[in-house]
Design a protein around this motif. Structure first.
Motif, short mmCIF file in Angstrom:
data_model
loop_
_atom_site.label_atom_id
_atom_site.label_comp_id
_atom_site.label_asym_id
_atom_site.label_seq_id
_atom_site.Cartn_x
_atom_site.Cartn_y
_atom_site.Cartn_z
N PHE A 15 0.88 -1.16 0.00
CA PHE A 15 0.00 0.00 0.00
C PHE A 15 0.92 1.22 0.00
O PHE A 15 1.77 1.36 0.88
CB PHE A 15 -0.91 -0.01 1.23
CG PHE A 15 -1.84 1.17 1.28
CD1 PHE A 15 -2.88 1.29 0.36
CD2 PHE A 15 -1.68 2.16 2.23
CE1 PHE A 15 -3.74 2.38 0.39
CE2 PHE A 15 -2.53 3.25 2.27
CZ PHE A 15 -3.56 3.36 1.35
N VAL A 16 0.77 2.08 -1.00
CA VAL A 16 1.65 3.22 -1.18
C VAL A 16 0.84 4.51 -1.12
O VAL A 16 -0.20 4.63 -1.77
CB VAL A 16 2.37 3.15 -2.55
CG1 VAL A 16 3.33 4.32 -2.73
CG2 VAL A 16 3.09 1.82 -2.72
N THR A 17 1.32 5.47 -0.33
CA THR A 17 0.70 6.79 -0.27
C THR A 17 1.76 7.85 -0.58
O THR A 17 2.95 7.57 -0.55
CB THR A 17 0.06 7.08 1.10
OG1 THR A 17 1.08 7.00 2.10
CG2 THR A 17 -1.04 6.09 1.42
N GLY A 18 1.29 9.06 -0.88
CA GLY A 18 2.20 10.15 -1.17
C GLY A 18 2.53 10.28 -2.65
O GLY A 18 3.45 11.01 -3.02
N LEU A 19 1.79 9.60 -3.49
CA LEU A 19 2.01 9.69 -4.94
C LEU A 19 1.34 10.95 -5.49
O LEU A 19 0.39 11.47 -4.91
CB LEU A 19 1.43 8.45 -5.63
CG LEU A 19 2.10 7.12 -5.25
CD1 LEU A 19 1.25 5.94 -5.71
CD2 LEU A 19 3.49 7.05 -5.86
N ALA A 52 -2.40 14.24 -2.39
CA ALA A 52 -1.58 13.08 -2.74
C ALA A 52 -2.50 11.90 -3.05
O ALA A 52 -3.65 11.84 -2.59
CB ALA A 52 -0.63 12.72 -1.61
N ALA A 53 -1.98 10.98 -3.83
CA ALA A 53 -2.74 9.79 -4.22
C ALA A 53 -2.16 8.55 -3.54
O ALA A 53 -1.05 8.57 -3.01
CB ALA A 53 -2.70 9.63 -5.74
N ALA A 54 -2.91 7.46 -3.61
CA ALA A 54 -2.49 6.19 -3.05
C ALA A 54 -2.67 5.10 -4.09
O ALA A 54 -3.45 5.25 -5.04
CB ALA A 54 -3.31 5.87 -1.80
N ASN A 75 11.28 7.72 1.58
CA ASN A 75 12.24 8.34 0.67
C ASN A 75 11.55 8.78 -0.62
O ASN A 75 10.38 8.49 -0.84
CB ASN A 75 13.37 7.35 0.35
CG ASN A 75 14.22 7.08 1.58
OD1 ASN A 75 14.68 8.00 2.24
ND2 ASN A 75 14.41 5.81 1.90
N VAL A 76 12.32 9.49 -1.46
CA VAL A 76 11.79 9.99 -2.73
C VAL A 76 12.30 9.08 -3.85
O VAL A 76 13.49 9.12 -4.18
CB VAL A 76 12.26 11.44 -2.99
CG1 VAL A 76 11.68 11.96 -4.30
CG2 VAL A 76 11.86 12.35 -1.83
N PRO A 77 11.42 8.26 -4.44
CA PRO A 77 11.86 7.42 -5.56
C PRO A 77 12.23 8.27 -6.76
O PRO A 77 11.71 9.38 -6.95
CB PRO A 77 10.63 6.57 -5.89
CG PRO A 77 9.74 6.67 -4.71
CD PRO A 77 10.03 8.01 -4.08
N GLN A 78 13.13 7.74 -7.60
CA GLN A 78 13.49 8.44 -8.83
C GLN A 78 12.22 8.66 -9.63
O GLN A 78 11.33 7.82 -9.65
CB GLN A 78 14.48 7.60 -9.63
CG GLN A 78 15.08 8.34 -10.79
CD GLN A 78 16.21 7.55 -11.44
OE1 GLN A 78 16.58 6.48 -11.00
NE2 GLN A 78 16.75 8.10 -12.50
N THR A 81 9.10 13.78 -6.74
CA THR A 81 9.72 14.93 -6.06
C THR A 81 9.42 14.96 -4.56
O THR A 81 9.92 15.81 -3.85
CB THR A 81 9.24 16.25 -6.69
OG1 THR A 81 7.82 16.32 -6.59
CG2 THR A 81 9.68 16.35 -8.15
N THR A 82 8.56 14.04 -4.10
CA THR A 82 8.20 13.99 -2.68
C THR A 82 8.33 12.56 -2.17
O THR A 82 8.21 11.60 -2.95
CB THR A 82 6.77 14.50 -2.45
OG1 THR A 82 5.87 13.70 -3.23
CG2 THR A 82 6.61 15.96 -2.83
N PRO A 83 8.53 12.41 -0.86
CA PRO A 83 8.65 11.05 -0.30
C PRO A 83 7.33 10.29 -0.38
O PRO A 83 6.25 10.88 -0.39
CB PRO A 83 9.03 11.29 1.16
CG PRO A 83 9.22 12.74 1.34
CD PRO A 83 8.71 13.45 0.13
N VAL A 84 7.43 8.98 -0.42
CA VAL A 84 6.27 8.11 -0.40
C VAL A 84 6.30 7.28 0.88
O VAL A 84 7.35 7.07 1.48
CB VAL A 84 6.21 7.17 -1.62
CG1 VAL A 84 6.01 7.96 -2.90
CG2 VAL A 84 7.44 6.29 -1.70
N THR A 85 5.13 6.84 1.29
CA THR A 85 5.00 5.93 2.42
C THR A 85 4.59 4.58 1.85
O THR A 85 3.62 4.49 1.10
CB THR A 85 3.94 6.43 3.42
OG1 THR A 85 4.33 7.73 3.88
CG2 THR A 85 3.80 5.49 4.60
N VAL A 86 5.35 3.54 2.21
CA VAL A 86 5.10 2.21 1.67
C VAL A 86 4.97 1.23 2.83
O VAL A 86 5.83 1.19 3.71
CB VAL A 86 6.25 1.74 0.75
CG1 VAL A 86 5.92 0.41 0.12
CG2 VAL A 86 6.56 2.77 -0.32
#
Length: 156
Positions: A15-19, A52-54, A75-78, A81-86
């Motif tokens: 489950f990923v947030t911050g997209l 932000a999206a999930a 962290n911020v994936p390549q 521009t913003t960190p994600v929560t995984v």
């Protein structure tokens, strides 16, 4: 790692947030494809006012998913521009066809009340997750049925 309702046992589904709100399924696959083979990536609907999206991302192996939780979370994936929560997909979500939430969706092990005792209270992470999932479930179910609070066959 402590097994909480929102982390669940390690498995291939995340489950990923911050997209970004304009993130697509394909773009999400490309982001996490940098870290292993992505079987599927599904963006969840963005509620009005959210910034932000999930997404639910299914990796090819539990090891790939574990690596992402350990190294990408916070962290911020390549390409972003913003960190994600995984986190690992929580174990309480039952698949379609099981009794529980509206038309066949359940939240079996999800603790919304926080248990017993003076210090317990609602689980804010669970409540936030439900704010995202309720519209999604309603959309998938065609808006019919409703949860227990609306007279449906929910397990509340």
């Amino acid at each position: 790692m402590q097994d909480t309702p929102l982390s669940g046992p390690p498995g291939p589904t995340l489950f990923v947030t911050g997209l970004p709100v304009d993130c697509t399924n394909d773009f999400c696959k490309s982001i996490f494809g940098q870290y292993g083979i992505v079987k599927d990536a599904r963006m969840l609907p963005v509620l009005p006012g959210k910034t932000a999206a999930a997404a639910v991302v299914e990796m090819n192996t539990a090891d790939d998913a574990k690596w992402i939780v350990e190294h990408v979370n916070g962290n911020v994936p390549q390409s972003l521009t913003t960190p994600v929560t995984v986190s690992f997909k929580f174990r309480g979500f039952k698949g379609k066809g099981e009794k529980g939430f509206g038309k066949g969706f359940g939240f079996g092990g999800l603790d919304l009340g926080g248990g017993k005792g003076a210090e317990s209270g609602p689980n804010p992470a669970a409540a936030a997750l439900l704010q995202v999932l309720v519209p999604l479930v309603a959309a998938v179910a065609g808006g019919g049925g409703g949860g227990a609070a609306e007279g449906g066959k929910g397990a509340w």
